[in-house]
Design a protein around this motif. Sequence first.
Motif, PDB file in Angstrom:
ATOM      1  N   VAL A 118      -8.637  44.827  54.176  1.00 51.07           N
ATOM      2  CA  VAL A 118      -8.690  45.996  55.051  1.00 51.07           C
ATOM      3  C   VAL A 118      -8.413  47.257  54.247  1.00 51.07           C
ATOM      4  CG1 VAL A 118      -7.631  47.143  57.028  1.00 51.07           C
ATOM      5  CG2 VAL A 118      -8.035  44.670  57.085  1.00 51.07           C
ATOM      6  N   ILE A 119      -9.326  48.213  54.306  1.00 51.42           N
ATOM      7  CA  ILE A 119      -9.167  49.470  53.566  1.00 51.42           C
ATOM      8  C   ILE A 119      -8.119  50.348  54.239  1.00 51.42           C
ATOM      9  CG2 ILE A 119     -10.355  51.564  52.793  1.00 51.42           C
ATOM     10  CD1 ILE A 119     -12.951  49.886  52.751  1.00 51.42           C
ATOM     11  N   SER A 120      -8.200  50.477  55.541  1.00 46.93           N
ATOM     12  CA  SER A 120      -7.197  51.224  56.309  1.00 46.93           C
ATOM     13  C   SER A 120      -7.243  50.750  57.751  1.00 46.93           C
ATOM     14  CB  SER A 120      -7.446  52.738  56.238  1.00 46.93           C
ATOM     15  OG  SER A 120      -8.688  53.075  56.821  1.00 46.93           O
ATOM     16  N   TYR A 121      -6.168  50.990  58.480  1.00 46.33           N
ATOM     17  CA  TYR A 121      -6.125  50.561  59.872  1.00 46.33           C
ATOM     18  C   TYR A 121      -5.163  51.428  60.663  1.00 46.33           C
ATOM     19  CZ  TYR A 121      -1.450  48.521  59.433  1.00 46.33           C
ATOM     20  OH  TYR A 121      -0.104  48.346  59.266  1.00 46.33           O
ATOM     21  N   SER A 122      -5.336  51.409  61.963  1.00 47.16           N
ATOM     22  CA  SER A 122      -4.386  52.005  62.900  1.00 47.16           C
ATOM     23  C   SER A 122      -4.520  51.238  64.207  1.00 47.16           C
ATOM     24  CB  SER A 122      -4.673  53.490  63.128  1.00 47.16           C
ATOM     25  OG  SER A 122      -5.941  53.675  63.723  1.00 47.16           O
ATOM     26  N   PHE A 123      -3.490  51.277  65.020  1.00 49.75           N
ATOM     27  CA  PHE A 123      -3.579  50.628  66.315  1.00 49.75           C
ATOM     28  C   PHE A 123      -3.000  51.529  67.398  1.00 49.75           C
ATOM     29  CE2 PHE A 123       0.183  48.778  64.173  1.00 49.75           C
ATOM     30  CZ  PHE A 123       1.189  49.164  65.054  1.00 49.75           C
ATOM     31  N   LYS A 124      -3.432  51.270  68.599  1.00 51.54           N
ATOM     32  CA  LYS A 124      -2.991  52.040  69.764  1.00 51.54           C
ATOM     33  C   LYS A 124      -3.127  51.151  70.989  1.00 51.54           C
ATOM     34  CE  LYS A 124      -7.643  53.949  70.475  1.00 51.54           C
ATOM     35  NZ  LYS A 124      -8.477  55.168  70.534  1.00 51.54           N
ATOM     36  N   LYS A 125      -2.732  51.660  72.121  1.00 50.24           N
ATOM     37  CA  LYS A 125      -2.956  50.973  73.386  1.00 50.24           C
ATOM     38  C   LYS A 125      -3.859  51.819  74.271  1.00 50.24           C
ATOM     39  CE  LYS A 125       1.082  47.960  73.897  1.00 50.24           C
ATOM     40  NZ  LYS A 125       2.192  47.584  74.801  1.00 50.24           N
ATOM     41  N   THR A 126      -4.536  51.168  75.200  1.00 48.92           N
ATOM     42  CA  THR A 126      -5.336  51.924  76.154  1.00 48.92           C
ATOM     43  C   THR A 126      -4.425  52.865  76.936  1.00 48.92           C
ATOM     44  OG1 THR A 126      -5.159  50.006  77.630  1.00 48.92           O
ATOM     45  CG2 THR A 126      -7.215  50.277  76.430  1.00 48.92           C
ATOM     46  N   LYS A 127      -4.998  53.941  77.425  1.00 48.91           N
ATOM     47  CA  LYS A 127      -4.215  54.995  78.063  1.00 48.91           C
ATOM     48  C   LYS A 127      -3.588  54.504  79.375  1.00 48.91           C
ATOM     49  CE  LYS A 127      -7.219  58.566  76.153  1.00 48.91           C
ATOM     50  NZ  LYS A 127      -8.171  59.674  76.464  1.00 48.91           N
ATOM     51  N   PRO A 128      -2.402  55.031  79.712  1.00 54.28           N
ATOM     52  CA  PRO A 128      -1.743  54.616  80.970  1.00 54.28           C
ATOM     53  C   PRO A 128      -2.611  54.838  82.195  1.00 54.28           C
ATOM     54  CG  PRO A 128      -0.216  55.826  79.574  1.00 54.28           C
ATOM     55  CD  PRO A 128      -1.554  55.931  78.909  1.00 54.28           C
TER      56      PRO A 128
END
Length: 256
Positions: free
Chosen positions: A82-92
């Motif tokens: 993996v070159i780069s990554y980020s994670f998040k959650k779907t909006k409330p």
Amino acid sequence: LGHDAIDEAEYKEAKEAHDGWKFGFTVNKKINSKKLIEDIAKSTKCFPKFKNDGTFGFNTIKDSYDVDNDYVGATPIKESEVISYSFKKTKPEQIYKNVTVSYNKDYAQDSYLKTTDIEGLSPYDLGDDTYYGVEDSSDAHLEFESDYIRNKDTAHDLALFLSKQYKNDHLIFNLKLPLQYIGLEIGDLVKFRDLFQGVKAYGIDYRIVQNPNDQWYYPLFMVISTTKNLNSVSIECMQLHSLTTGVEGSISLNTG
């Protein structure tokens, strides 16, 4: 499209996922055929698309996934690649405590004659006012209008699917990958061998099945967007949840 231009396996899977669903509609205005198919798909669990090889396929969000057919066949993504990554959650605001489907459109009045709550089938209450931090308000009510459903049971099935799909937020990864992943396309399933930097995402170990909030989370992610250039591939993928009361197939550990 010719018969050989359709991905038969994906078509069969989509058909099985909608067993018993019935649709009926009238096209009373000129509409682009691609837009018509996309609009119809919004009232289903699948997302039709043209694939990299030119065939027409169907991405389907299934109620459940299993180790033999789904987990084993998913593309593994290695942390070392993996070159780069980020994670998040779907909006409330994308979490809904109840769902109503309006259907049986009256074309002359441009209105819907029936709703699932009137039929006593919905809203599907998803918990008290502490449920996943979502307050019991109109903002947590999904009101879906379908021009393509005229059947009560199908409207019920769609409302139930939407309520289960959106009862919790979903973990989303954005990944920049090397060109060996260029074959990935929207609808493909991927899995992770390692926790990136050994850290869970919002307390979720996305390599294994977990039940952190009254719903089983699979160690499977569906690719929902791709961007490809000359030296890398960027994908966005969403973690899949069980839309049934249990977990079929016992994907209970990182099987590699």
